[in-house]
Design a protein around this motif. Structure first.
Motif, PDB file in Angstrom:
ATOM      1  N   MET A  65       0.959  -1.015   0.456  1.00 22.36           N
ATOM      2  CA  MET A  65       0.039  -0.127  -0.182  1.00 22.36           C
ATOM      3  C   MET A  65       1.113   1.293  -0.323  1.00 22.36           C
ATOM      4  SD  MET A  65      -3.142  -0.877  -0.372  1.00 22.36           S
ATOM      5  CE  MET A  65      -4.718  -0.960  -0.195  1.00 22.36           C
ATOM      6  N   SER A  66       2.194   0.732   0.572  1.00 24.54           N
ATOM      7  CA  SER A  66       3.047   2.449   0.435  1.00 24.54           C
ATOM      8  C   SER A  66       3.337   2.932  -0.772  1.00 24.54           C
ATOM      9  CB  SER A  66       4.615   1.847   0.500  1.00 24.54           C
ATOM     10  OG  SER A  66       5.175   1.184   0.063  1.00 24.54           O
ATOM     11  N   ASP A  67       3.228   1.481  -2.349  1.00 19.62           N
ATOM     12  CA  ASP A  67       3.213   2.526  -3.821  1.00 19.62           C
ATOM     13  C   ASP A  67       1.860   3.248  -4.103  1.00 19.62           C
ATOM     14  OD1 ASP A  67       4.518   1.586  -3.680  1.00 19.62           O
ATOM     15  OD2 ASP A  67       4.170  -0.783  -4.916  1.00 19.62           O
ATOM     16  N   LEU A  68       0.701   3.309  -3.348  1.00 19.28           N
ATOM     17  CA  LEU A  68      -0.586   3.688  -3.755  1.00 19.28           C
ATOM     18  C   LEU A  68      -0.176   4.898  -2.730  1.00 19.28           C
ATOM     19  CD1 LEU A  68      -3.345   3.874  -4.700  1.00 19.28           C
ATOM     20  CD2 LEU A  68      -4.315   2.857  -2.378  1.00 19.28           C
ATOM     21  N   ARG A  69      -0.032   5.471  -1.091  1.00 18.62           N
ATOM     22  CA  ARG A  69       0.021   6.678  -1.211  1.00 18.62           C
ATOM     23  C   ARG A  69       1.364   7.179  -1.897  1.00 18.62           C
ATOM     24  NH1 ARG A  69       0.079   4.000   4.706  1.00 18.62           N
ATOM     25  NH2 ARG A  69       2.039   2.939   4.225  1.00 18.62           N
ATOM     26  N   ALA A  70       2.025   6.609  -2.743  1.00 19.46           N
ATOM     27  CA  ALA A  70       2.718   7.617  -2.882  1.00 19.46           C
ATOM     28  C   ALA A  70       2.613   7.767  -4.419  1.00 19.46           C
ATOM     29  CB  ALA A  70       3.854   6.405  -3.659  1.00 19.46           C
ATOM     30  N   VAL A  71       1.833   7.164  -4.794  1.00 14.73           N
ATOM     31  CA  VAL A  71       0.961   7.942  -6.713  1.00 14.73           C
ATOM     32  C   VAL A  71       0.019   9.223  -6.501  1.00 14.73           C
ATOM     33  CG1 VAL A  71      -0.801   7.089  -8.168  1.00 14.73           C
ATOM     34  CG2 VAL A  71       0.987   5.600  -7.208  1.00 14.73           C
ATOM     35  N   ALA A  72      -0.899   8.834  -5.038  1.00 13.29           N
ATOM     36  CA  ALA A  72      -1.812   9.844  -4.529  1.00 13.29           C
ATOM     37  C   ALA A  72      -0.900  10.662  -4.065  1.00 13.29           C
ATOM     38  CB  ALA A  72      -2.702   9.088  -3.096  1.00 13.29           C
ATOM     39  N   SER A  73      -0.107  10.977  -4.019  1.00 12.91           N
ATOM     40  CA  SER A  73       0.949  11.944  -3.232  1.00 12.91           C
ATOM     41  C   SER A  73       1.260  13.152  -4.572  1.00 12.91           C
ATOM     42  CB  SER A  73       1.962  11.756  -2.326  1.00 12.91           C
ATOM     43  OG  SER A  73       2.851  11.104  -2.905  1.00 12.91           O
ATOM     44  N   ILE A  74       1.614  12.184  -5.602  1.00 12.06           N
ATOM     45  CA  ILE A  74       2.064  12.311  -7.077  1.00 12.06           C
ATOM     46  C   ILE A  74       1.156  13.318  -7.769  1.00 12.06           C
ATOM     47  CG2 ILE A  74       3.320  11.894  -8.997  1.00 12.06           C
ATOM     48  CD1 ILE A  74       4.755   9.822  -7.895  1.00 12.06           C
ATOM     49  N   ILE A  75      -0.064  12.554  -7.812  1.00 13.64           N
ATOM     50  CA  ILE A  75      -1.230  12.974  -8.390  1.00 13.64           C
ATOM     51  C   ILE A  75      -1.524  14.477  -7.428  1.00 13.64           C
ATOM     52  CG2 ILE A  75      -3.400  12.679  -8.775  1.00 13.64           C
ATOM     53  CD1 ILE A  75      -2.945   9.925  -9.523  1.00 13.64           C
ATOM     54  N   LEU A  76      -2.078  13.987  -6.402  1.00 10.75           N
ATOM     55  CA  LEU A  76      -2.702  15.472  -5.649  1.00 10.75           C
ATOM     56  C   LEU A  76      -1.380  16.305  -4.731  1.00 10.75           C
ATOM     57  CD1 LEU A  76      -4.894  13.192  -2.979  1.00 10.75           C
ATOM     58  CD2 LEU A  76      -5.043  14.223  -5.211  1.00 10.75           C
ATOM     59  N   GLY A  77      -0.451  16.355  -6.032  1.00 16.03           N
ATOM     60  CA  GLY A  77       0.878  17.088  -5.457  1.00 16.03           C
ATOM     61  C   GLY A  77       0.864  17.881  -6.104  1.00 16.03           C
ATOM     62  N   LEU A  78       0.299  17.327  -7.781  1.00 14.51           N
ATOM     63  CA  LEU A  78       0.251  18.648  -8.701  1.00 14.51           C
ATOM     64  C   LEU A  78      -0.197  19.734  -8.821  1.00 14.51           C
ATOM     65  CD1 LEU A  78       0.574  15.710 -11.924  1.00 14.51           C
ATOM     66  CD2 LEU A  78       1.691  17.694 -10.987  1.00 14.51           C
ATOM     67  N   ARG A  79      -0.086  21.052  -8.686  1.00 18.12           N
ATOM     68  CA  ARG A  79      -0.485  22.169  -8.932  1.00 18.12           C
ATOM     69  C   ARG A  79      -2.230  22.064  -9.952  1.00 18.12           C
ATOM     70  NH1 ARG A  79       1.110  25.503  -6.333  1.00 18.12           N
ATOM     71  NH2 ARG A  79       0.273  27.539  -5.954  1.00 18.12           N
ATOM     72  N   GLN A  80      -2.686  21.276 -10.501  1.00 15.10           N
ATOM     73  CA  GLN A  80      -3.613  21.431 -11.558  1.00 15.10           C
ATOM     74  C   GLN A  80      -4.300  20.596 -11.122  1.00 15.10           C
ATOM     75  OE1 GLN A  80      -0.384  20.866 -12.717  1.00 15.10           O
ATOM     76  NE2 GLN A  80      -0.495  18.549 -13.878  1.00 15.10           N
ATOM     77  N   THR A  81      -4.102  19.247 -10.458  1.00 17.68           N
ATOM     78  CA  THR A  81      -4.818  18.236  -9.818  1.00 17.68           C
ATOM     79  C   THR A  81      -5.600  18.924  -9.015  1.00 17.68           C
ATOM     80  OG1 THR A  81      -3.932  16.514 -10.859  1.00 17.68           O
ATOM     81  CG2 THR A  81      -5.575  16.350  -8.951  1.00 17.68           C
ATOM     82  N   GLN A  82      -4.362  20.092  -7.680  1.00 18.49           N
ATOM     83  CA  GLN A  82      -5.103  20.273  -6.815  1.00 18.49           C
ATOM     84  C   GLN A  82      -5.867  21.327  -7.389  1.00 18.49           C
ATOM     85  OE1 GLN A  82      -1.662  22.759  -4.814  1.00 18.49           O
ATOM     86  NE2 GLN A  82      -0.584  20.534  -4.468  1.00 18.49           N
ATOM     87  N   VAL A  83      -5.868  22.173  -8.016  1.00 14.64           N
ATOM     88  CA  VAL A  83      -6.648  22.811  -8.573  1.00 14.64           C
ATOM     89  C   VAL A  83      -7.942  22.427  -8.991  1.00 14.64           C
ATOM     90  CG1 VAL A  83      -8.201  24.802 -10.209  1.00 14.64           C
ATOM     91  CG2 VAL A  83      -5.164  24.752  -8.934  1.00 14.64           C
ATOM     92  N   ALA A  84      -8.009  21.235  -9.974  1.00 12.30           N
ATOM     93  CA  ALA A  84      -9.378  20.709 -10.668  1.00 12.30           C
ATOM     94  C   ALA A  84      -9.876  20.164  -9.449  1.00 12.30           C
ATOM     95  CB  ALA A  84      -8.800  19.599 -11.491  1.00 12.30           C
ATOM     96  N   LEU A  85      -9.750  19.601  -8.504  1.00 10.05           N
ATOM     97  CA  LEU A  85      -9.725  19.281  -6.761  1.00 10.05           C
ATOM     98  C   LEU A  85     -10.843  20.146  -6.318  1.00 10.05           C
ATOM     99  CD1 LEU A  85     -10.903  16.252  -5.220  1.00 10.05           C
ATOM    100  CD2 LEU A  85      -8.700  16.961  -3.852  1.00 10.05           C
ATOM    101  N   ALA A  86      -9.974  21.423  -5.907  1.00  9.43           N
ATOM    102  CA  ALA A  86     -10.739  22.641  -5.005  1.00  9.43           C
ATOM    103  C   ALA A  86     -12.208  22.896  -6.080  1.00  9.43           C
ATOM    104  CB  ALA A  86     -10.210  23.558  -4.773  1.00  9.43           C
ATOM    105  N   VAL A  87     -12.099  22.736  -7.343  1.00 13.52           N
ATOM    106  CA  VAL A  87     -12.797  23.383  -8.422  1.00 13.52           C
ATOM    107  C   VAL A  87     -14.420  22.624  -8.282  1.00 13.52           C
ATOM    108  CG1 VAL A  87     -13.802  24.228  -9.967  1.00 13.52           C
ATOM    109  CG2 VAL A  87     -11.991  24.888  -9.158  1.00 13.52           C
TER     110      VAL A  87
END
Length: 180
Positions: free
Chosen positions: A1-23
């Motif tokens: 499951m550490s791989d899953l956390r790594a992918v999630a942090s990479i995806i959610l670490g991207l600014r465009q993903t954060q903006v899309a999530l916030a919107v």
């Protein structure tokens, strides 16, 4: 499951993903709560509907909001036929991705089949958008993993709702029999 956390942090670490999530959260959570309130649901179900809206925002931000190159439309592409498994972090993420939205949607609506059909349609819609826009890769295994994750969460959520409903109905049944 550490791989899953790594992918999630990479995806959610991207600014465009954060903006899309916030919107997405700012649009879908209030819209879901408003719709639930309009049909007269209880406060708990309204809250669950808002949480389901946030879950859908997470799905959309994660699948469509993480690509920097912008939209590139094209026809003649095809979905990749990949094997279903949990060997890669991306496959694990696809399994877990629909879990929050599905769980809270079942709690809010109390309708297992409707939620699972909606999850399937959302997954197919995302893959279709990926197919024609290059916002990710359209993969047939993603749909299977998304739906498997949705089922894995939806069934226990529905059982939880059934137990909660039974508990709230028991006191009224007991008082009705003691009155007789």
């Amino acid at each position: 499951m550490s791989d899953l956390r790594a992918v999630a942090s990479i995806i959610l670490g991207l600014r465009q993903t954060q903006v899309a999530l916030a919107v997405g959260v700012l649009l879908l959570a209030p819209l879901s709560a408003y719709a639930a309130r309009r049909v007269g649901w209880s406060a708990h179900r309204i809250l669950a509907a808002a949480a389901a809206g946030m879950g859908v925002a997470l799905v959309l931000a994660t699948t469509l909001g993480r690509y920097r190159d912008g939209l590139m439309f094209g026809l003649g592409r095809s979905c990749l036929r990949t094997s279903v498994g949990l060997g890669t972090p991306e496959q694990q993420l696809n399994l877990a991705l629909f879990a929050p939205a599905t769980f809270f949607a079942v709690v809010a609506t109390r309708r297992l089949r409707l939620v699972l059909v909606s999850a399937l349609l959302l997954s197919l819609g995302v893959e279709g958008i990926q197919l024609v826009t290059d916002l990710g890769a359209c993969q047939t295994s993603d749909v299977a993993l998304n739906l498997a994750g949705a089922v894995a969460v939806a069934v226990p959520a529905r059982l939880l709702v059934a137990v909660a409903l039974r508990r709230t109905q028991e006191p009224s049944r007991q008082t009705a029999t003691t009155r007789r």
